[in-house]
Design an enzyme around this catalytic site. Structure first.
Site, short mmCIF file in Angstrom:
data_model
loop_
_atom_site.label_atom_id
_atom_site.label_comp_id
_atom_site.label_asym_id
_atom_site.label_seq_id
_atom_site.Cartn_x
_atom_site.Cartn_y
_atom_site.Cartn_z
N HIS A 201 -3.13 7.04 2.63
CA HIS A 201 -3.60 5.74 2.17
C HIS A 201 -4.98 5.43 2.76
O HIS A 201 -5.21 5.57 3.97
CB HIS A 201 -2.59 4.67 2.58
CG HIS A 201 -3.07 3.30 2.30
ND1 HIS A 201 -3.53 2.91 1.06
CD2 HIS A 201 -3.22 2.21 3.11
CE1 HIS A 201 -3.92 1.65 1.11
NE2 HIS A 201 -3.74 1.21 2.34
N ASN B 128 -10.09 -0.12 0.12
CA ASN B 128 -8.62 0.01 0.13
C ASN B 128 -8.09 -0.57 -1.19
O ASN B 128 -8.09 -1.78 -1.38
CB ASN B 128 -8.07 -0.77 1.33
CG ASN B 128 -6.55 -0.78 1.38
OD1 ASN B 128 -5.88 -0.39 0.42
ND2 ASN B 128 -6.00 -1.23 2.48
N CYS C 254 0.82 -1.23 0.00
CA CYS C 254 0.00 0.00 0.00
C CYS C 254 0.85 1.27 0.00
O CYS C 254 0.32 2.37 -0.21
CB CYS C 254 -0.96 0.00 1.18
SG CYS C 254 -2.14 -1.37 1.12
N1 COA Z 1 -17.69 -8.52 9.91
C1 COA Z 1 -17.99 -8.86 11.17
N2 COA Z 1 -17.06 -9.13 12.09
C2 COA Z 1 -15.78 -9.05 11.71
C3 COA Z 1 -15.40 -8.70 10.40
C4 COA Z 1 -16.41 -8.43 9.48
N3 COA Z 1 -16.18 -8.07 8.21
N4 COA Z 1 -14.05 -8.70 10.33
C5 COA Z 1 -13.60 -9.03 11.54
N5 COA Z 1 -14.64 -9.27 12.37
C6 COA Z 1 -14.63 -9.68 13.77
C7 COA Z 1 -13.39 -10.42 14.16
O1 COA Z 1 -13.46 -11.76 13.74
C8 COA Z 1 -13.43 -10.28 15.66
O2 COA Z 1 -14.31 -11.24 16.18
P1 COA Z 1 -13.97 -11.97 17.57
O3 COA Z 1 -13.87 -10.87 18.59
O4 COA Z 1 -15.13 -12.89 17.75
O5 COA Z 1 -12.66 -12.66 17.35
C9 COA Z 1 -14.05 -8.91 15.86
O6 COA Z 1 -14.65 -8.56 14.62
C10 COA Z 1 -13.05 -7.85 16.26
O7 COA Z 1 -11.92 -7.99 15.41
P2 COA Z 1 -10.77 -6.95 15.42
O8 COA Z 1 -9.74 -7.34 14.39
O9 COA Z 1 -10.28 -6.73 16.80
O10 COA Z 1 -11.62 -5.66 14.94
P3 COA Z 1 -11.14 -4.24 14.68
O11 COA Z 1 -12.04 -3.29 15.34
O12 COA Z 1 -9.67 -4.11 14.88
O13 COA Z 1 -11.41 -4.08 13.11
C11 COA Z 1 -10.20 -4.19 11.06
C12 COA Z 1 -10.83 -4.99 12.19
C13 COA Z 1 -9.53 -5.18 10.11
C14 COA Z 1 -11.29 -3.42 10.34
C15 COA Z 1 -9.17 -3.21 11.65
O14 COA Z 1 -8.32 -3.90 12.52
C16 COA Z 1 -8.36 -2.55 10.59
O15 COA Z 1 -8.85 -1.75 9.84
N6 COA Z 1 -7.05 -2.85 10.57
C17 COA Z 1 -6.19 -2.26 9.58
C18 COA Z 1 -6.39 -2.91 8.26
C19 COA Z 1 -5.64 -2.22 7.19
O16 COA Z 1 -5.58 -1.03 7.19
N7 COA Z 1 -5.05 -3.01 6.31
C20 COA Z 1 -4.32 -2.51 5.21
C21 COA Z 1 -3.14 -1.81 5.68
S1 COA Z 1 -2.28 -1.22 4.33
#
Ligand code: COA
Length: 349
Positions: free
Chosen positions: A255, A285, A113
């Site tokens: 980004h 993204n 990214c």
């Molecule tokens: N729908 C519903 N639940 C989801 C989900 C979805 N699409 N994706 C993840 N979950 C769940 C997880 O499984 C987890 O469940 P659990 O508690 O039963 O294990 C729960 O939501 C919380 O997960 P968590 O990863 O702690 O959530 P979060 O608030 O951190 O959000 C992201 C997850 C991926 C949206 C967030 O971490 C994020 O944006 N990270 C950065 C990603 C990114 O920028 N990537 C590219 C970088 S270049």
């Protein structure tokens, strides 16, 4: 004597026509529109269909950037991508040929990214030093082709797209001159965003123990934390290097990974919400395309205009990060094509 610099001279973007809404994902996976929208800010993304590859969308974006610059030739093509058409050779030479750019030097840059910022720095360096007099820099990725169809997290986040700019040789005092870069990486955290198989370590010619190794894997929480820290740090270092007090940045084009990441980085820089460009609600993204696509959208909506002090900032797998600043020039830009086009029916029974 005024110092030579690479100057932004053209901008264009392309997104494929197949739209996947949060509702489409909710019909297939254990997720909801409410979860995706509230946790990421993303409402829809666009994906390539079968038979459409990264080079196809890179060519479309490249053509629009050349049109925007009013040129039909450049001296260099750099393509930022982590989803090349093939592991070998690079995709950029094919893109250059298909754009009718002749036998120009052309190569890929892989920094996930952050790829667009790295590619921009590479091309700007070659223009600054006279190796090339102009360059087409494209960020294009088709992450839909490497996502596990069962993975609700990555499928909610990533979309496909391509964005491109033209750089020409000019002077540092000109509007549009790239004023400086800050770049960095931390390979100790390579496993946070990775597609383990298909390279020289875990070869595609051998059956992987687990087919999921051929899909992208991402550890969302730590990625989120590092994204906020690294994007804030690199932006502040860059602003300091080019002599901009951070609160005087007119537009932060960072980004487009998660609206909560953008808000947090804006907060660290002391910027109000109306100076943070966001189009991830409509395109998700798009990896290396994310920054130029956000630029295209912001210019099209009038949110970004000539004279704005713009800081571009990337973060991604590697880990990698980087930032660049410029005073935005006047550029004709075609709007992104597909934002209201046909919906891909991805619903399963
Ligand atoms: N729908 C519903 N639940 C989801 C989900 C979805 N699409 N994706 C993840 N979950 C769940 C997880 O499984 C987890 O469940 P659990 O508690 O039963 O294990 C729960 O939501 C919380 O997960 P968590 O990863 O702690 O959530 P979060 O608030 O951190 O959000 C992201 C997850 C991926 C949206 C967030 O971490 C994020 O944006 N990270 C950065 C990603 C990114 O920028 N990537 C590219 C970088 S270049």
């Amino acid at each position: 004597m005024t110092r030579r610099a690479a100057v932004l001279a053209g901008l264009g973007g392309w997104i494929p026509p197949m739209r996947v809404t949060n509702e489409d994902l909710a019909a297939q996976l254990d997720t909801t529109d409410e979860w995706i929208t509230s946790r990421t800010g993303i409402r829809q993304r666009f994906v390539v269909g079968p038979g459409v590859s990264t080079s196809d969308i890179a060519v479309e974006a490249g053509r629009r950037a050349l049109d925007s610059a009013g040129v039909s030739a450049v001296g260099l093509v750099v393509l930022a991508t982590s989803t090349p058409d093939h592991p070998c050779p690079a995709t950029a030479p094919e893109v250059a040929s298909r754009l009718g750019l002749g036998e120009v030097p052309a190569f890929d840059v892989a920094a996930v990214c952050t790829g667009f910022v790295y590619a921009l720095a590479t091309a700007a360096g070659m223009v600054d030093t006279g190796i090339a007099t102009s360059a087409l820099v494209i960020g294009a990725d088709t992450f839909s082709t490497i996502l596990d169809p069962r993975d609700r997290t990555t499928r909610a986040i990533f979309g496909d797209g391509a964005g491109a700019v033209v750089l020409r040789a000019g002077e540092r005092g000109e509007r549009g001159a790239l004023l400086g870069f800050d770049l960095g990486s931390d390979g100790t955290l390579a496993d946070l965003i990775t597609m383990p198989a298909g390279g020289s370590e875990q070869r595609s010619s051998e059956l992987a123990a687990d087919e999921s190794d051929f899909y992208l894997s991402m550890r969302g929480r730590p990625v989120f934390r590092h994204a906020v820290t690294r994007m804030s740090e690199t932006s502040l270092r860059l602003a300091d290097r080019i002599g901009w007090p951070a609160p005087e940045i007119d537009r932060l084009v960072a980004h487009q990974a998660n609206i909560r990441i953008l808000t947090a980085v804006g907060g660290e820089l002391g910027l109000p919400a109306d100076r943070i460009v966001a189009n991830l609600d409509r395109v998700g993204n798009t990896v290396a395309a994310s920054i130029p696509l956000a630029l295209v959208d912001a210019v099209g909506s009038g949110e970004l205009t000539a004279g704005h002090r713009v800081l571009l900032c990337g973060f991604g797998g590697g880990l990698t990060w980087g930032a660049v600043g410029l005073e935005f020039p006047e550029l004709p830009v075609q709007p992104l094509p597909g934002l209201a086009t046909r919906v891909l029916s991805t619903r399963t029974k």
